[in-house]
Design a protein around this motif. Sequence first.
Motif, mmCIF file in Angstrom:
data_model
loop_
_atom_site.group_PDB
_atom_site.id
_atom_site.type_symbol
_atom_site.label_atom_id
_atom_site.label_comp_id
_atom_site.label_asym_id
_atom_site.label_seq_id
_atom_site.Cartn_x
_atom_site.Cartn_y
_atom_site.Cartn_z
ATOM 1 N N UNK A 160 63.725 5.105 30.884
ATOM 2 C CA UNK A 160 64.449 4.080 31.637
ATOM 3 C C UNK A 160 64.842 2.916 30.744
ATOM 4 N N UNK A 161 63.940 2.523 29.848
ATOM 5 C CA UNK A 161 64.242 1.428 28.932
ATOM 6 C C UNK A 161 65.370 1.825 27.979
ATOM 7 N N UNK A 162 65.293 3.017 27.432
ATOM 8 C CA UNK A 162 66.361 3.504 26.561
ATOM 9 C C UNK A 162 67.704 3.506 27.286
ATOM 10 N N UNK A 163 67.716 4.001 28.509
ATOM 11 C CA UNK A 163 68.971 4.091 29.250
ATOM 12 C C UNK A 163 69.552 2.713 29.518
ATOM 13 N N UNK A 164 68.693 1.744 29.773
ATOM 14 C CA UNK A 164 69.172 0.379 30.011
ATOM 15 C C UNK A 164 69.827 -0.187 28.760
ATOM 16 N N UNK A 165 69.189 0.003 27.608
ATOM 17 C CA UNK A 165 69.706 -0.549 26.360
ATOM 18 C C UNK A 165 70.952 0.206 25.895
ATOM 19 N N UNK A 166 70.948 1.527 26.034
ATOM 20 C CA UNK A 166 72.078 2.333 25.588
ATOM 21 C C UNK A 166 73.242 2.320 26.572
ATOM 22 N N UNK A 167 72.952 1.973 27.820
ATOM 23 C CA UNK A 167 74.003 1.934 28.827
ATOM 24 C C UNK A 167 74.493 3.299 29.249
ATOM 25 N N UNK A 168 73.613 4.300 29.227
ATOM 26 C CA UNK A 168 73.997 5.649 29.619
ATOM 27 C C UNK A 168 72.780 6.425 30.089
ATOM 28 N N UNK A 169 73.024 7.463 30.895
ATOM 29 C CA UNK A 169 71.967 8.335 31.368
ATOM 30 C C UNK A 169 71.638 9.370 30.298
ATOM 31 N N UNK A 170 70.357 9.732 30.193
ATOM 32 C CA UNK A 170 69.906 10.702 29.208
ATOM 33 C C UNK A 170 69.245 11.883 29.911
ATOM 34 N N UNK A 171 69.401 13.058 29.342
ATOM 35 C CA UNK A 171 68.729 14.229 29.893
ATOM 36 C C UNK A 171 67.234 14.141 29.594
ATOM 37 N N UNK A 172 66.436 14.362 30.627
ATOM 38 C CA UNK A 172 64.994 14.170 30.492
ATOM 39 C C UNK A 172 64.390 15.050 29.406
ATOM 40 N N UNK A 173 64.724 16.326 29.409
ATOM 41 C CA UNK A 173 64.110 17.238 28.444
ATOM 42 C C UNK A 173 64.534 16.918 27.016
ATOM 43 N N UNK A 174 65.813 16.613 26.828
ATOM 44 C CA UNK A 174 66.305 16.280 25.485
ATOM 45 C C UNK A 174 65.687 14.987 24.980
ATOM 46 N N UNK A 175 65.578 14.010 25.885
ATOM 47 C CA UNK A 175 64.988 12.735 25.494
ATOM 48 C C UNK A 175 63.529 12.910 25.083
ATOM 49 N N UNK A 176 62.774 13.639 25.893
ATOM 50 C CA UNK A 176 61.357 13.830 25.595
ATOM 51 C C UNK A 176 61.181 14.566 24.269
ATOM 52 N N UNK A 177 62.000 15.581 24.036
ATOM 53 C CA UNK A 177 61.903 16.335 22.787
ATOM 54 C C UNK A 177 62.184 15.425 21.584
ATOM 55 N N UNK A 178 63.197 14.604 21.716
ATOM 56 C CA UNK A 178 63.554 13.708 20.613
ATOM 57 C C UNK A 178 62.445 12.699 20.337
ATOM 58 N N UNK A 179 61.941 12.048 21.390
ATOM 59 C CA UNK A 179 60.919 11.017 21.220
ATOM 60 C C UNK A 179 59.648 11.601 20.618
#
Length: 210
Positions: A160-179
């Motif tokens: 949620x914090x990333x999406x607020x700063x980036x100004x876009x929605x992120x795919x949950x699985x892709x985000x988790x894998x990246x982090x």
Amino acid sequence: MKILLLEHSNTGLFALPGGFIRNQENLNDAARRVLAQRTGLQNIYLEQFYVFGDCSRHNAETLRKIMIGKGNIPTENHWLLRRFVSVGYYALIDFEKVVPVSDFLFDNCNWYDLENLPDLILDHRDMVDKALETLRANLDSKLIGFNLLPETFTMADLQSLYETILGEKLRRTSFQRKILSLEILERLDKKWTGEAHKAPYLYKFIKDQL
């Protein structure tokens, strides 16, 4: 996302908060002082992101209008009408915990939605855009310094914090894998929600990894 802006008295002109460096003051100390004056906050992570020094950014008439709005009639060679070089800093804070502080130079000092900013003086819109570009490009390595999350948090909180700063929605699985690939998080026990099979894991930053 919101940005703190100042409205110059009797002009309708909006600007980013700023200030001048005192004769016997370090640059970083001046930035922290200005932040404290506008927000009352101390010991906040500040990041210097760019130096703005193009000749085209100078506009004596805008500065003259600001001075006249305060009841001052400047002479032709007044120092405030000269060219300035500005060093940009950004800081991320929880705006709900801050009451902005104005002073005698401004009608108000308030938070404005990033997507609905008023027109800004000089090249201040360029400053906003450059700050956002730099923040977003370096978010992975700078996130811990901003202290915007509690000591422990869920992956959903972080996304949620990333999406607020980036100004876009992120795919949950892709985000988790990246982090997780960054190896900056330590996984803790699950967060108790009353439904064990749905309880998310808690995480915290591995501070010596950033």
